[in-house]
Design a protein around this motif. Structure first.
Motif, PDB file in Angstrom:
ATOM      1  N   THR A  33    -104.058  36.310 -37.185  1.00  0.00           N
ATOM      2  CA  THR A  33    -103.819  35.660 -38.144  1.00  0.00           C
ATOM      3  C   THR A  33    -105.133  35.747 -39.498  1.00  0.00           C
ATOM      4  OG1 THR A  33    -103.037  34.138 -36.705  1.00  0.00           O
ATOM      5  CG2 THR A  33    -103.668  33.140 -38.538  1.00  0.00           C
ATOM      6  N   CYS A  34    -106.140  35.265 -39.148  1.00  0.00           N
ATOM      7  CA  CYS A  34    -108.159  35.335 -40.002  1.00  0.00           C
ATOM      8  C   CYS A  34    -107.461  36.240 -41.000  1.00  0.00           C
ATOM      9  CB  CYS A  34    -108.893  35.711 -38.616  1.00  0.00           C
ATOM     10  SG  CYS A  34    -109.501  34.621 -37.674  1.00  0.00           S
ATOM     11  N   THR A  35    -106.945  37.201 -40.800  1.00  0.00           N
ATOM     12  CA  THR A  35    -106.792  38.750 -41.626  1.00  0.00           C
ATOM     13  C   THR A  35    -105.786  38.374 -42.779  1.00  0.00           C
ATOM     14  OG1 THR A  35    -107.229  40.731 -39.877  1.00  0.00           O
ATOM     15  CG2 THR A  35    -106.385  41.191 -41.672  1.00  0.00           C
ATOM     16  N   SER A  92    -117.579  34.567 -32.244  1.00  0.00           N
ATOM     17  CA  SER A  92    -116.499  35.319 -32.824  1.00  0.00           C
ATOM     18  C   SER A  92    -116.535  36.242 -31.376  1.00  0.00           C
ATOM     19  CB  SER A  92    -117.192  36.184 -33.742  1.00  0.00           C
ATOM     20  OG  SER A  92    -118.851  36.494 -34.000  1.00  0.00           O
ATOM     21  N   ALA A  93    -116.743  36.760 -31.102  1.00  0.00           N
ATOM     22  CA  ALA A  93    -117.476  38.192 -29.387  1.00  0.00           C
ATOM     23  C   ALA A  93    -115.645  37.318 -28.927  1.00  0.00           C
ATOM     24  CB  ALA A  93    -118.169  38.195 -29.153  1.00  0.00           C
ATOM     25  N   LEU A  94    -116.265  36.316 -28.308  1.00  0.00           N
ATOM     26  CA  LEU A  94    -115.327  35.567 -27.385  1.00  0.00           C
ATOM     27  C   LEU A  94    -113.559  35.480 -28.052  1.00  0.00           C
ATOM     28  CD1 LEU A  94    -117.184  32.854 -25.130  1.00  0.00           C
ATOM     29  CD2 LEU A  94    -115.815  34.743 -24.765  1.00  0.00           C
ATOM     30  N   LEU A  95    -113.780  34.686 -29.218  1.00  0.00           N
ATOM     31  CA  LEU A  95    -112.293  34.964 -29.878  1.00  0.00           C
ATOM     32  C   LEU A  95    -111.969  36.257 -30.368  1.00  0.00           C
ATOM     33  CD1 LEU A  95    -113.227  31.720 -31.822  1.00  0.00           C
ATOM     34  CD2 LEU A  95    -111.731  32.061 -29.437  1.00  0.00           C
ATOM     35  N   GLY A  96    -112.428  37.178 -30.342  1.00  0.00           N
ATOM     36  CA  GLY A  96    -112.059  38.365 -30.703  1.00  0.00           C
ATOM     37  C   GLY A  96    -112.330  38.561 -32.254  1.00  0.00           C
ATOM     38  N   VAL A  97    -113.254  38.017 -33.034  1.00  0.00           N
ATOM     39  CA  VAL A  97    -113.074  39.047 -34.392  1.00  0.00           C
ATOM     40  C   VAL A  97    -114.478  38.799 -34.896  1.00  0.00           C
ATOM     41  CG1 VAL A  97    -111.885  35.973 -34.730  1.00  0.00           C
ATOM     42  CG2 VAL A  97    -113.767  36.352 -34.799  1.00  0.00           C
ATOM     43  N   ARG A  98    -114.302  40.104 -35.881  1.00  0.00           N
ATOM     44  CA  ARG A  98    -115.215  40.526 -36.199  1.00  0.00           C
ATOM     45  C   ARG A  98    -115.721  39.970 -38.192  1.00  0.00           C
ATOM     46  NH1 ARG A  98    -114.217  46.103 -34.616  1.00  0.00           N
ATOM     47  NH2 ARG A  98    -112.533  45.801 -35.200  1.00  0.00           N
ATOM     48  N   PRO A  99    -116.184  40.821 -37.865  1.00  0.00           N
ATOM     49  CA  PRO A  99    -116.848  39.788 -40.281  1.00  0.00           C
ATOM     50  C   PRO A  99    -116.485  40.248 -40.771  1.00  0.00           C
ATOM     51  CG  PRO A  99    -118.865  39.376 -38.759  1.00  0.00           C
ATOM     52  CD  PRO A  99    -118.364  39.973 -38.064  1.00  0.00           C
ATOM     53  N   ALA A 128    -115.919  28.401 -40.087  1.00  0.00           N
ATOM     54  CA  ALA A 128    -115.337  27.906 -40.317  1.00  0.00           C
ATOM     55  C   ALA A 128    -113.821  28.682 -40.499  1.00  0.00           C
ATOM     56  CB  ALA A 128    -115.230  27.599 -41.699  1.00  0.00           C
ATOM     57  N   TYR A 129    -113.465  30.009 -41.651  1.00  0.00           N
ATOM     58  CA  TYR A 129    -112.529  30.639 -41.665  1.00  0.00           C
ATOM     59  C   TYR A 129    -111.616  30.578 -40.324  1.00  0.00           C
ATOM     60  CZ  TYR A 129    -113.673  32.120 -46.202  1.00  0.00           C
ATOM     61  OH  TYR A 129    -113.244  32.212 -47.550  1.00  0.00           O
ATOM     62  N   VAL A 130    -112.091  30.573 -38.920  1.00  0.00           N
ATOM     63  CA  VAL A 130    -111.467  30.945 -37.982  1.00  0.00           C
ATOM     64  C   VAL A 130    -110.899  30.147 -37.304  1.00  0.00           C
ATOM     65  CG1 VAL A 130    -112.108  31.629 -35.036  1.00  0.00           C
ATOM     66  CG2 VAL A 130    -113.255  32.773 -36.719  1.00  0.00           C
ATOM     67  N   ALA A 131    -112.004  28.388 -37.698  1.00  0.00           N
ATOM     68  CA  ALA A 131    -111.203  27.432 -37.264  1.00  0.00           C
ATOM     69  C   ALA A 131    -110.131  26.948 -37.809  1.00  0.00           C
ATOM     70  CB  ALA A 131    -112.585  26.183 -37.722  1.00  0.00           C
ATOM     71  N   VAL A 132    -110.433  26.983 -39.225  1.00  0.00           N
ATOM     72  CA  VAL A 132    -108.740  26.842 -39.783  1.00  0.00           C
ATOM     73  C   VAL A 132    -107.930  28.161 -39.658  1.00  0.00           C
ATOM     74  CG1 VAL A 132    -107.844  26.308 -42.306  1.00  0.00           C
ATOM     75  CG2 VAL A 132    -110.718  25.992 -42.313  1.00  0.00           C
ATOM     76  N   SER A 133    -107.905  28.914 -39.570  1.00  0.00           N
ATOM     77  CA  SER A 133    -106.885  29.781 -39.377  1.00  0.00           C
ATOM     78  C   SER A 133    -106.339  29.408 -37.671  1.00  0.00           C
ATOM     79  CB  SER A 133    -107.826  31.014 -39.125  1.00  0.00           C
ATOM     80  OG  SER A 133    -107.584  32.046 -40.786  1.00  0.00           O
ATOM     81  N   ASN A 162    -105.922  31.682 -21.761  1.00  0.00           N
ATOM     82  CA  ASN A 162    -105.441  31.816 -23.666  1.00  0.00           C
ATOM     83  C   ASN A 162    -105.578  33.805 -23.875  1.00  0.00           C
ATOM     84  OD1 ASN A 162    -104.147  28.837 -23.338  1.00  0.00           O
ATOM     85  ND2 ASN A 162    -106.736  28.320 -23.091  1.00  0.00           N
ATOM     86  N   ALA A 163    -105.116  33.942 -22.681  1.00  0.00           N
ATOM     87  CA  ALA A 163    -105.462  35.423 -23.926  1.00  0.00           C
ATOM     88  C   ALA A 163    -103.971  35.627 -24.526  1.00  0.00           C
ATOM     89  CB  ALA A 163    -104.929  36.569 -22.591  1.00  0.00           C
ATOM     90  N   LYS A 164    -103.321  35.964 -24.851  1.00  0.00           N
ATOM     91  CA  LYS A 164    -102.638  35.497 -25.695  1.00  0.00           C
ATOM     92  C   LYS A 164    -102.586  35.060 -26.506  1.00  0.00           C
ATOM     93  CE  LYS A 164     -97.136  34.812 -26.269  1.00  0.00           C
ATOM     94  NZ  LYS A 164     -96.073  34.443 -25.632  1.00  0.00           N
ATOM     95  N   VAL A 165    -102.840  33.576 -26.665  1.00  0.00           N
ATOM     96  CA  VAL A 165    -103.134  33.427 -28.249  1.00  0.00           C
ATOM     97  C   VAL A 165    -104.825  33.991 -28.893  1.00  0.00           C
ATOM     98  CG1 VAL A 165    -104.210  30.743 -29.379  1.00  0.00           C
ATOM     99  CG2 VAL A 165    -102.682  30.918 -27.676  1.00  0.00           C
ATOM    100  N   VAL A 166    -105.588  34.068 -27.710  1.00  0.00           N
ATOM    101  CA  VAL A 166    -106.398  34.443 -28.570  1.00  0.00           C
ATOM    102  C   VAL A 166    -106.257  36.366 -29.206  1.00  0.00           C
ATOM    103  CG1 VAL A 166    -108.972  35.898 -27.877  1.00  0.00           C
ATOM    104  CG2 VAL A 166    -108.291  34.434 -26.598  1.00  0.00           C
ATOM    105  N   THR A 167    -105.240  36.530 -28.766  1.00  0.00           N
ATOM    106  CA  THR A 167    -105.199  38.127 -29.519  1.00  0.00           C
ATOM    107  C   THR A 167    -104.728  38.058 -30.563  1.00  0.00           C
ATOM    108  OG1 THR A 167    -102.704  38.010 -28.262  1.00  0.00           O
ATOM    109  CG2 THR A 167    -104.448  39.251 -27.268  1.00  0.00           C
ATOM    110  N   LEU A 168    -103.458  36.635 -30.802  1.00  0.00           N
ATOM    111  CA  LEU A 168    -103.743  36.173 -32.325  1.00  0.00           C
ATOM    112  C   LEU A 168    -104.680  35.713 -33.366  1.00  0.00           C
ATOM    113  CD1 LEU A 168    -100.370  34.130 -31.627  1.00  0.00           C
ATOM    114  CD2 LEU A 168    -100.716  36.555 -31.269  1.00  0.00           C
ATOM    115  N   ILE A 169    -105.684  34.759 -32.502  1.00  0.00           N
ATOM    116  CA  ILE A 169    -107.044  34.732 -34.374  1.00  0.00           C
ATOM    117  C   ILE A 169    -106.753  36.132 -34.889  1.00  0.00           C
ATOM    118  CG2 ILE A 169    -108.857  34.066 -33.370  1.00  0.00           C
ATOM    119  CD1 ILE A 169    -108.217  33.317 -31.646  1.00  0.00           C
TER     120      ILE A 169
END
Length: 164
Positions: free
Chosen positions: A87-89, A157-164, A46-51, A77-84
């Motif tokens: 942004t969440c943090t 979360s792995a595909l989007l490059g985010v960790r808990p 949910a946090y990733v979706a909102v971010s 969209n590798a460039k966008v993925v690096t920003l996720i």
């Protein structure tokens, strides 16, 4: 609790206020439960979706069709993925505040780390004072649906490059 300077741009102040972010958390959980009715959306997703829904560059990269494969989208969209993740943090304190706001106002519930929209929340019809407010809500709803159809929390979360 995060504070906004009176010198902050009005748009930034409005985008990061707890009521609006709670609405986006709810929209993402509505989308998720539309596809996976009994599970509820993890707070991480949910946090990733909102971010992602708050950033125009991320919104404009979305296909807005749930048939799209998340793995293909991340490759394209590798460039966008690096920003996720950054942004969440950066938004984490605001999202935590919004989570508490939403729980206190019964916009959604939280069970075992998963969000569930309540019957008391806003109308299902997406509306807003500006097209950007509407676009953020549509993106959050779409991302909730897409994440629900794209695999487990750990896969998404792995595909989007985010960790808990």
């Amino acid at each position: 609790m995060p504070r906004h300077s009176r010198d902050a741009p009005r748009e930034e102040y409005l985008l990061y206020n707890p009521a609006f972010l709670s609405l986006l958390l709810r929209r993402s959980s509505e989308g998720f439960e539309r596809e996976r009715t009994t599970v509820g959306m993890s707070t991480l997703l949910a946090y990733v979706a909102v971010s992602m829904s708050l950033r125009i560059d991320m919104r404009s990269a979305l296909t807005m069709t749930v048939a799209s494969k998340l793995g293909t989208w991340t490759n394209d969209n590798a460039k966008v993925v690096t920003l996720i993740a950054p942004t969440c943090t950066a938004l984490l304190p605001y999202l935590n505040n919004a989570l508490m706001f939403g729980l206190n106002h019964r916009i959604f519930t939280l069970h075992h780390g998963r969000l569930h929209p309540t019957d008391q929340g806003p109308k299902k019809t997406i509306s807003g004072v500006t097209s950007e407010v509407q676009d953020c809500q549509k993106a959050a709803l779409y991302l909730g649906r897409w994440f629900a159809l794209s695999g487990s929390e750990s896969t998404v979360s792995a595909l989007l490059g985010v960790r808990p």
